[in-house]
Design an enzyme around this catalytic site. Structure first.
Site, PDB file in Angstrom:
ATOM      1  CG  ASN A  72      53.823  40.530  33.456  1.00  0.00           C
ATOM      2  OD1 ASN A  72      53.233  40.699  32.384  1.00  0.00           O
ATOM      3  ND2 ASN A  72      54.153  39.355  33.908  1.00  0.00           N
ATOM      4  CB  CYS A  73      49.522  44.596  31.931  1.00  0.00           C
ATOM      5  SG  CYS A  73      50.474  45.833  31.258  1.00  0.00           S
ATOM      6  CB  VAL A  74      50.309  39.920  29.069  1.00  0.00           C
ATOM      7  CG1 VAL A  74      49.946  41.079  28.191  1.00  0.00           C
ATOM      8  CG2 VAL A  74      51.800  39.727  29.109  1.00  0.00           C
TER       9      VAL A  74
END
Lengths: 127, 428
Positions: B241-243
């Site tokens: 997950n990068c947000v």
């Protein structure tokens, strides 16, 4: 295959799902409002009207799916769409969506498309 | 399932000719590390930098944070399904470089967020400012699709953490904690007079840039299932997950789940911590119904008295949180929720996108809409340009002097929904 209607203002969703029944709108909020109209007519909301983590005032795009069949008013759908419209208003109050660069807009379009596709696949449809 | 966690306290990090730990100092051979994590044709270049507590350094945009660990005894290896085979982990002994982390940075999408300031007011909001960070800057080849970029950087981070973790294999730990997870029936027999408590661990699973993996499997494709709590300590769950920087669970958070650690504190004394139910946060309402029904079913199979439910993200997952709560409470299972809030800058708006009278016990990680100005730093690792476009940022966020005015949702781990942060509220 589940008969669905996609409501969207995302150009790449329109392109990818052009063979399906599409209702296109200008803004994300207009997508939500139009969806609410359909919910009142008895269509059932199929995906959650808020995105997972991308905030309402961040992305200008939203795509929602409702059932093609209209039956009785589904109160869960109505409650979800009304709640989402309120959340959008809350986020816009602090900050409207900025004027993004084309690259950022494309990325938001892609994220919105992946949310629709993830849902579409989950209904047992192929692509 | 008995796991010993040997903690090797790291007080400093430096570059040197040999990658090793000596008297609490982690030395990294930069060239060797780069060589170990290179080779993915999707990545054009890799650089490594160090960021220590108190330094005037800003890391932006942060993708993931990973704690270096090594499995020294017992079944399987660290990060099963990625670095190691898919053997069941969670037993034996694992060594941890406590006080060190691998941070991956990379502009996967244009609006990506995630700030770690190593000093100044922003440092107070992120736990990673108090850690010696080895920062991996992996630049993609031109026109690499975003999901490929994310996948490449995810793997590079895990490889780097495993490589650095290996230095702890033969070091005598400063501290050893023991965690024991009994099979359900055995535990119920042993602690027959104690209430049964489980942890419902909600994992982000919305698609591109919002995914979590268990033993290498994308969580959106699972139906909720049981996992021994100790498996999590060995990297059975990792983040893709990068947000949502403030309330995403990085791999570091999963490895150090404070919910699991704290549940163990009174396990066998005040209650019987029977295990963990992992579940997802999918896009469609049918998926949400199915998963929450399944959580409720598993909870009833465990004959639970109480459950703690944690969330990841905001908006759509609030629906999963509330569905899980309602369906547990209706069975008489006392439920506590852990979340965070988007209550507007004045804190006066409704905090969650969903609510229900059954949610009578809710713990918050804080209001992500609070605004903060982060002063300029001497050094920026990564890309400063996303500051103008990150979540919680807005046009003009990045001032000419390099300072950034943002909502705290842009800071990695600021309102973490596992409770891995220090924010608190005080009444006057």
């Amino acid at each position: 295959m589940k008969p669905i209607i996609i409501l969207t203002n995302n150009p790449i969703v329109i392109k990818k799902y052009q063979k399906l029944q599409l209702i296109t709108q200008g803004t994300a909020v207009e997508v939500l409002l139009k969806t609410r109209d359909l919910v009142h007519l008895g269509h059932k909301l199929l995906n959650h009207p808020l995105a997972g983590s991308v905030k309402p005032n961040e992305t200008p795009y939203r795509s929602l799916m409702v059932s093609q069949n209209a039956e009785q008013l589904d109160y869960t759908s109505l409650s979800l769409i009304e709640g989402a419209i309120q959340i959008y208003a809350q986020f816009y109050r602090d900050h409207p969506t900025p004027e993004w660069t084309e690259k950022v807009l494309q990325d938001f379009q892609l994220i919105d498309l992946t949310l629709v596709t993830s849902g579409y696949q989950s209904f047992g449809n192929l692509s | 399932m008995r796991l010993e966690l040997g903690k090797i306290f790291i007080k400093d990090v430096q570059f040197g000719s040999k990658t090793e730990v000596n008297k609490g100092v982690l030395t990294v051979n930069k060239e060797e590390l780069i060589k170990k994590i290179s080779g993915d044709p999707r990545i054009a270049s890799i650089n490594v930098e160090l960021a220590k507590p108190g330094e005037e350094i800003r890391i932006i945009p942060v993708k993931d944070v990973i704690e270096p660990r090594v499995k020294v005894e017992g079944n399987g290896g660290i990060f099963p399904g990625w670095i190691s085979k898919v053997e069941t982990v969670g037993s034996g002994r694992t060594h941890i470089l406590k006080g060190a982390a691998v941070v991956t940075t990379g502009k996967v999408v244009g609006f990506q967020e995630g700030i770690i300031d190593m000093s100044g007011p922003g440092a107070e909001y992120t736990p990673f400012s108090r850690i010696n960070n080895v920062v991996i800057i992996a630049e993609p080849i031109e026109k690499l699709p975003q999901h490929e970029h994310e996948a490449a950087v995810r793997m590079i981070g895990l490889k780097a953490a495993a490589y650095i973790g290996e230095t702890g294999r033969n070091i005598q730990p400063d501290e050893v904690d023991v965690y024991e997870a009994l099979p359900f029936f055995e535990g119920t027999e042993k602690y027959r007079d104690l209430p049964r408590v489980a942890y419902v661990y909600m994992l982000q699973s919305q698609g591109l840039l919002h995914d979590t993996y268990v033993y290498g499997v994308d969580v959106k494709q699972i139906i909720p299932t049981f996992i021994y709590a100790t498996e999590v300590f060995d990297g059975a769950i990792i983040s893709g997950n990068c947000v949502s920087a403030c309330d995403k669970n990085t791999t570091y958070h999963h490895l150090n789940s404070p919910v699991i650690e704290d549940l163990y504190k009174y396990h066998g004394k005040e209650y019987n911590f029977v295990g963990v139910i992992i579940t997802n946060e999918n896009v469609t309402l049918a998926d949400k119904e199915r998963s929450s029904n399944y959580v409720a079913k598993l909870a009833s199979m465990l004959n639970l008295d109480a459950a703690i439910v944690s969330e990841e993200g905001f908006g759509n997952p609030d629906a999963d949180l509330i569905m899980n709560c309602k369906k547990l409470e209706v069975q008489g299972i006392k439920t506590v929720l852990i979340t965070d809030e988007y209550a507007g800058r004045d804190g006066a708006s409704q905090s969650l996108a969903d609510a229900n009278p059954a949610a009578t016990a809710v713990v918050t990680g804080g209001n992500a809409n609070e605004v903060i100005t982060l002063p300029s730093m001497k050094k920026v690792i990564g890309h400063v340009e996303p500051a103008d476009v990150i979540a919680g940022g807005f046009a003009g966020s990045l001032a000419k002097d390099g300072s950034i005015t943002v909502e705290i949702q842009a800071i990695t781990g600021a309102t973490n929904e596992l409770g891995f942060n220090k924010m608190s509220a005080q009444g006057y």
